[in-house]
Design an enzyme around this catalytic site. Structure first.
Site, mmCIF file in Angstrom:
data_model
loop_
_atom_site.group_PDB
_atom_site.id
_atom_site.type_symbol
_atom_site.label_atom_id
_atom_site.label_comp_id
_atom_site.label_asym_id
_atom_site.label_seq_id
_atom_site.Cartn_x
_atom_site.Cartn_y
_atom_site.Cartn_z
ATOM 1 N N SER A 11 -22.594 -22.598 -18.047
ATOM 2 C CA SER A 11 -24.048 -22.422 -17.948
ATOM 3 C C SER A 11 -24.453 -20.991 -18.331
ATOM 4 C CB SER A 11 -24.566 -22.794 -16.549
ATOM 5 O OG SER A 11 -24.099 -21.886 -15.595
ATOM 6 N N ASN A 12 -23.590 -20.024 -18.019
ATOM 7 C CA ASN A 12 -23.887 -18.654 -18.473
ATOM 8 C C ASN A 12 -23.767 -18.543 -19.988
ATOM 9 O OD1 ASN A 12 -24.455 -16.593 -16.279
ATOM 10 N ND2 ASN A 12 -22.718 -17.685 -15.384
ATOM 11 N N MET A 47 -11.348 -17.956 -16.184
ATOM 12 C CA MET A 47 -10.503 -17.923 -14.989
ATOM 13 C C MET A 47 -9.123 -17.282 -15.190
ATOM 14 S SD MET A 47 -12.587 -18.974 -12.849
ATOM 15 C CE MET A 47 -11.669 -19.261 -11.341
ATOM 16 N N ILE A 74 -6.778 -13.900 -15.923
ATOM 17 C CA ILE A 74 -6.866 -12.439 -15.837
ATOM 18 C C ILE A 74 -6.312 -11.851 -17.133
ATOM 19 C CG2 ILE A 74 -6.025 -10.384 -14.610
ATOM 20 C CD1 ILE A 74 -6.194 -12.078 -12.036
ATOM 21 N N ASN A 114 -18.266 -8.699 -17.757
ATOM 22 C CA ASN A 114 -18.037 -9.920 -16.968
ATOM 23 C C ASN A 114 -19.201 -10.121 -16.012
ATOM 24 O OD1 ASN A 114 -16.555 -12.114 -15.767
ATOM 25 N ND2 ASN A 114 -15.986 -10.739 -14.082
ATOM 26 N N HIS A 166 -19.951 -11.628 -12.204
ATOM 27 C CA HIS A 166 -19.228 -11.992 -10.982
ATOM 28 C C HIS A 166 -20.235 -12.406 -9.904
ATOM 29 C CE1 HIS A 166 -15.904 -11.957 -8.167
ATOM 30 N NE2 HIS A 166 -16.707 -11.364 -7.303
ATOM 31 N N ASP A 191 -12.408 -6.998 -11.129
ATOM 32 C CA ASP A 191 -13.781 -6.915 -10.621
ATOM 33 C C ASP A 191 -14.170 -5.503 -10.156
ATOM 34 O OD1 ASP A 191 -14.065 -9.652 -11.097
ATOM 35 O OD2 ASP A 191 -13.365 -10.186 -9.096
ATOM 36 N N LEU A 231 -28.662 -19.275 -10.929
ATOM 37 C CA LEU A 231 -29.944 -19.132 -11.635
ATOM 38 C C LEU A 231 -30.231 -17.663 -11.936
ATOM 39 C CD1 LEU A 231 -32.212 -21.686 -9.707
ATOM 40 C CD2 LEU A 231 -31.191 -21.930 -11.991
ATOM 41 N N GLU A 247 -27.859 -15.379 -12.213
ATOM 42 C CA GLU A 247 -26.855 -14.948 -13.208
ATOM 43 C C GLU A 247 -27.388 -15.148 -14.619
ATOM 44 O OE1 GLU A 247 -22.809 -16.356 -12.702
ATOM 45 O OE2 GLU A 247 -23.090 -16.561 -10.549
HETATM 46 C C1 GRF Z 1 -20.336 -18.110 -12.373
HETATM 47 O O1 GRF Z 1 -20.733 -18.159 -11.032
HETATM 48 C C2 GRF Z 1 -19.741 -16.772 -12.704
HETATM 49 O O2 GRF Z 1 -20.321 -15.719 -12.010
HETATM 50 C C3 GRF Z 1 -18.318 -16.945 -12.260
HETATM 51 O O3 GRF Z 1 -17.998 -18.268 -12.624
HETATM 52 C C4 GRF Z 1 -19.181 -19.061 -12.671
HETATM 53 C C5 GRF Z 1 -19.255 -19.660 -14.034
HETATM 54 O O4 GRF Z 1 -20.311 -20.554 -14.169
HETATM 55 N N1 GRF Z 1 -17.477 -15.927 -12.825
HETATM 56 P P1 GRF Z 1 -20.671 -21.148 -15.594
HETATM 57 O O5 GRF Z 1 -19.372 -21.699 -16.195
HETATM 58 O O6 GRF Z 1 -21.260 -20.060 -16.418
HETATM 59 O O7 GRF Z 1 -21.651 -22.266 -15.315
#
Ligand code: GRF
Length: 193
Positions: A21-22, A95, A97, A112, A114, A150, A177, A179
């Site tokens: 979604s990001n 996910m 590192i 990134n 977070h 982080d 939302l 983010e």
């Molecule tokens: C988000 O909450 C981001 O902060 C975290 O993983 C989630 C990813 O969400 N690192 P999406 O895949 O962007 O929907």
């Protein structure tokens, strides 16, 4: 930051593992005139990542890598980034590192998002831990990526109030939302001189 800007946008890769979604919000942003970045490559460690669909929808090249041999995989990713002339990397729910060596090669050029108010709640299960600790606020942070998880310089943060009967799921939804709003804003902040 020593990157090319102007009419030509900064070629960017977004790394994802899940829903993306990001990624979607970054793609939408990248299409605006005011955006300093274009998204030219999507990288994932998960061929089932839902977010990969956005590559198809928006016609953006995507590459999936299995991380069985991390060293070798990172070499392959670096070569792919070079082929595509990528200058900037946004991690968005990625996910894996990334190694010190990789980060060094793109020093200051990886950011990134977070889901916590860093430096609080690094790592996973951030919302659950914030609720259990009776925090009044959770939130999200966009930061530069360094070799310490982080912990890089914070670019932008947004607080989100934790409600009385919040569950981590409900809270995560509201934070997500935010983010989607702060990731593009953070990019604008980095490249506005
Ligand atoms: C988000 O909450 C981001 O902060 C975290 O993983 C989630 C990813 O969400 N690192 P999406 O895949 O962007 O929907």
């Amino acid at each position: 930051m020593a990157l090319s800007t102007g009419i030509i946008k900064i070629k960017t890769a977004v790394f994802i593992s899940g829903n993306g979604s990001n990624l979607k919000s970054l793609i939408k942003f990248s299409k605006l005139k005011k955006s300093p970045i274009s998204i030219n490559l999507i990288v994932s460690d998960n061929h089932k990542a839902k977010g990969l669909d956005y590559g198809k929808i928006y016609k953006i090249k995507k590459k999936i890598f299995n991380f069985r041999n991390k060293n070798l995989t990172e070499k392959k990713i670096i070569s792919e980034l070079k082929i595509n002339k990528i200058e900037f990397i946004c991690l968005a729910g990625f996910m894996k590192i990334i190694s010190k060596n990789f980060i060094k090669k793109f020093s200051g050029k990886i950011i990134n998002i977070h889901p916590s108010l860093l430096p609080k709640y690094k790592g996973l299960n951030t919302h659950q831990r914030a609720i259990e600790n009776n925090e009044k606020f959770s939130g999200c942070t966009v930061h530069f990526v360094t070799s310490i998880l982080d912990s890089g310089k914070i670019i932008l943060q947004k607080k989100v109030k934790i409600n009385k009967n919040d569950t981590s799921k409900k809270l995560a939804k509201r934070v997500l939302l935010e983010e989607h709003k702060i990731y593009p804003k953070a990019i604008l902040k980095i490249f506005s001189f």
